[in-house]
Design an enzyme around this catalytic site. Structure first.
Site, PDB file in Angstrom:
ATOM      1  N   LYS A  33       0.844  -1.198   0.000  1.00 23.29           N
ATOM      2  CA  LYS A  33       0.000   0.000   0.000  1.00 23.29           C
ATOM      3  C   LYS A  33       0.882   1.251   0.000  1.00 23.29           C
ATOM      4  O   LYS A  33       1.916   1.281   0.694  1.00 23.29           O
ATOM      5  CB  LYS A  33      -0.894  -0.026   1.242  1.00 23.29           C
ATOM      6  CG  LYS A  33      -1.918   1.096   1.316  1.00 23.29           C
ATOM      7  CD  LYS A  33      -2.777   0.951   2.579  1.00 23.29           C
ATOM      8  CE  LYS A  33      -3.868   1.996   2.661  1.00 23.29           C
ATOM      9  NZ  LYS A  33      -4.703   1.847   3.869  1.00 23.29           N
ATOM     10  N   SER A  90      -9.678   1.531   3.082  1.00 27.40           N
ATOM     11  CA  SER A  90      -8.878   2.354   2.201  1.00 27.40           C
ATOM     12  C   SER A  90      -7.823   1.576   1.407  1.00 27.40           C
ATOM     13  O   SER A  90      -7.329   2.081   0.418  1.00 27.40           O
ATOM     14  CB  SER A  90      -8.172   3.435   3.022  1.00 27.40           C
ATOM     15  OG  SER A  90      -7.237   2.844   3.909  1.00 27.40           O
ATOM     16  N   SER A 109      -9.729  -0.775   7.280  1.00 26.38           N
ATOM     17  CA  SER A 109      -9.168  -0.538   5.943  1.00 26.38           C
ATOM     18  C   SER A 109      -8.458  -1.726   5.302  1.00 26.38           C
ATOM     19  O   SER A 109      -8.095  -1.654   4.132  1.00 26.38           O
ATOM     20  CB  SER A 109      -8.207   0.649   5.974  1.00 26.38           C
ATOM     21  OG  SER A 109      -8.921   1.850   5.963  1.00 26.38           O
TER      22      SER A 109
END
Lengths: 99, 465
Positions: free
Chosen positions: B54, B129, B153
């Site tokens: 990420k 997210s 997330s």
């Protein structure tokens, strides 16, 4: 509690955000709605309840996080300045501070 | 030997990125060089494993944008501890994945670089997210990816994309090099398609780190070894009150079916109560925004990233940089956090929220006296349409209703896929456990996987590209 455009403008100032009027107008009802949602907590009696501090587990709280006070390698000036939008002469350059 | 899987991942990432927008950077050159270096070197437990990271976790040599214009193509001068550990075990990082700006969002629509699309249906969101990491694993581009989980997330996008997603106990993984959103809630998490892969990666990245004082001095077991053995005598708590209003009927039915499967595996199901769960979103949006308003104060256009032009003096430069550099959701949360911390409101909001956080923690302590884990849905609905909730922040926040409690209490949570909706969208269930119970959760997931393997593949997938 009702939240006015003035309140939001003041918060924006505290948060170092220069909100244009159109954004301010969108944020007022949205933040009002969220704040009134979180105010449901007022219905709970929390008298005498210790506030939680941080996210540590009991084992985390017991963990000794101190370490020997020894000099370690650091980034160095060149690397530390490499990503700066305006570096000059080994410094971070910023606009005038006093006007 | 190591080149082949790495090349497969790189080719798939490049080919599918026009459709999915899952990657913000693909590092073909670096990944292949690394694969070649691994030939002939001592084998690590993850040697040659292609991994996606990420874009809020620092990898030296690659960008870390956090999905934000304010960082843009920022190149961190160091590796996050979890990245150092992945490298030491022989993993190969193939790229950085798209995410909601500063990990704030539940749909990935808050990325400054466009939304990620769900590989099962590209008109749907992948969740957020960590949507790019979830989509990259679901579509088979990589077997494993890292994300971060502050309120769900990792688990929510894992559920919406049909993969496993683990949020470990607070203090299990180092946060050094993870760009901070809400420091008392953030934890690096793992996406994979098999429980075994989650276990193997966790064994590598977990443990005390002198660079993160919140990591706990708790031994790291071999999580893969913990997967064997049956579940006879284990107890799973069922909080029936959480299966009511707001929960999609197909999701409710799917999770109740999982409960039946566990009964067949010899698990005892016990009713538990989480009396303050309905207050969790309110508590979360006070604490998370308060911490974010403080953490994001560092983005001021001085040391790194974007700086607005034409400012006459310093304070104006800060304000213009932040106004132009942050997207609407990040500004909204900074404002909310600043508001709840401001003079006169601190006790009414922040202190109150921390008190209710204690009550939520206590609920779990009580519940775990009766059971080894608790089962809930991961998300209230399957993936929703892109654009459906963008104008209604509160509706978007309510997506995290089942996941935020774990972050508030610091306990681990694992999302596991358990079937498809009638619209062929994945549904996931969540297992929550006491502190350090990752071995139990992974074993429960692994046993479920053994008897109910999730073999469906999304429309957009690497095998068919």
């Amino acid at each position: 509690m009702p939240i006015s455009e003035n309140d939001i403008a003041k918060v924006a100032q505290l948060a170092h955000l220069e909100l244009p009027d159109d954004e301010l107008k969108v944020f007022v009802p949205q933040i009002t709605e969220i704040v009134s949602y979180v105010e449901q907590l007022n219905a709970l009696d929390t008298h005498g309840v210790e506030p939680a501090l941080g996210g540590l587990t009991p084992d985390g709280e017991k963990t000794d996080s101190s370490r020997a006070d020894e000099v370690q390698a650091c980034l160095g000036q060149r690397t530390a300045l490499a990503e700066a939008p305006a570096a000059a002469e080994g410094h971070f350059r910023v606009p005038k501070v006093l006007t | 030997m190591f080149r082949e899987p790495v090349e497969f991942s790189l080719n798939a990432a490049e080919k599918l990125n026009d459709t999915l927008n899952a990657f913000l950077q693909i590092d073909r050159e670096g990944a292949l060089r690394r694969a070649d270096e691994l030939e002939g070197s001592t084998r690590g437990s993850l040697s040659g494993l292609p991994v996606a990271i990420k874009d809020n976790i620092c990898v030296k040599g690659l960008q870390t944008s956090c999905g934000s214009k304010i960082l843009g193509a920022y190149h961190p001068p160091y590796n996050a501890t979890v990245i150092e550990r992945l490298y030491n075990a022989g993993a190969v990082i193939i790229g950085k994945t798209n995410c909601d700006e500063f990990a704030m969002g539940s749909s990935n629509e808050n990325s400054a670089f466009g939304p990620v699309r769900n590989p099962w249906d590209t008109s749907k969101v992948p969740g957020g997210s960590s949507g790019g990491s979830a989509a990259a694993v679901a579509s088979g581009i990589v077997p494993v990816a890292l994300g971060s989980d502050t309120g769900g997330s990792v688990r929510q996008p894992a559920s919406l994309c049909g993969v496993l997603g683990l949020k470990p106990t607070y203090g299990r993984n180092s946060r050094y090099g993870l760009v901070a959103f809400a420091s008392s809630l953030d934890q690096v998490g793992i996406f994979a398609r098999k429980a075994e892969d989650v276990a193997q990666v966790l064994s590598v990245i977990a443990g005390r780190d002198p660079h993160d004082a919140t990591t706990a001095d708790v031994p790291v077991p071999d999580y893969k070894k913990a997967l064997s053995g049956d579940l006879k005598g284990a107890r799973i708590g069922f909080p029936s009150a959480l299966f009511g209003k707001g929960l999609d009927s197909e999701v409710a039915a799917a999770v109740k079916e999982v409960v039946e499967v566990y009964k067949e595996l010899g698990v005892e199901i016990v009713e538990v109560e989480l009396a303050h769960a309905s207050y969790a979103i309110a508590v979360y949006y006070i604490i998370a925004t308060a911490e974010a308003s403080s953490n994001l104060a560092r983005f001021d256009g001085v040391r790194y990233g974007f700086r607005a032009e034409d400012a006459a003096e310093l304070r104006q430069m800060y304000r213009k940089t932040r106004e132009e550099g942050f997207g609407p959701e990040v500004k909204r949360r900074i404002m909310l956090g600043t508001y709840v911390l401001s003079a006169g409101y601190y006790d009414a909001y922040y202190r109150k929220a921390q008190q209710v956080r204690t009550l939520i923690k206590n609920d779990f302590t009580t519940a775990f006296k009766q059971c080894d884990a608790i089962i809930t849905p991961t998300a209230p609905t399957p993936a929703f349409a892109l654009g459906e909730k963008v104008d209604d922040p509160l509706a978007m926040y309510l997506n995290d209703i089942y996941t935020v409690t774990a972050n508030l209490a610091g306990i681990p949570g694992l999302s596991v896929p358990c079937g498809l909706s009638s619209g062929r969208l994945p549904i996931g269930f969540q297992l929550l456990g006491p502190y350090w119970s990752e071995p139990t959760l992974l074993k429960m997931a692994s046993e479920y996987e053994r008897v109910r393997p999730f073999t469906e593949r999304p429309k957009i997938n690497a095998e068919e590209s």
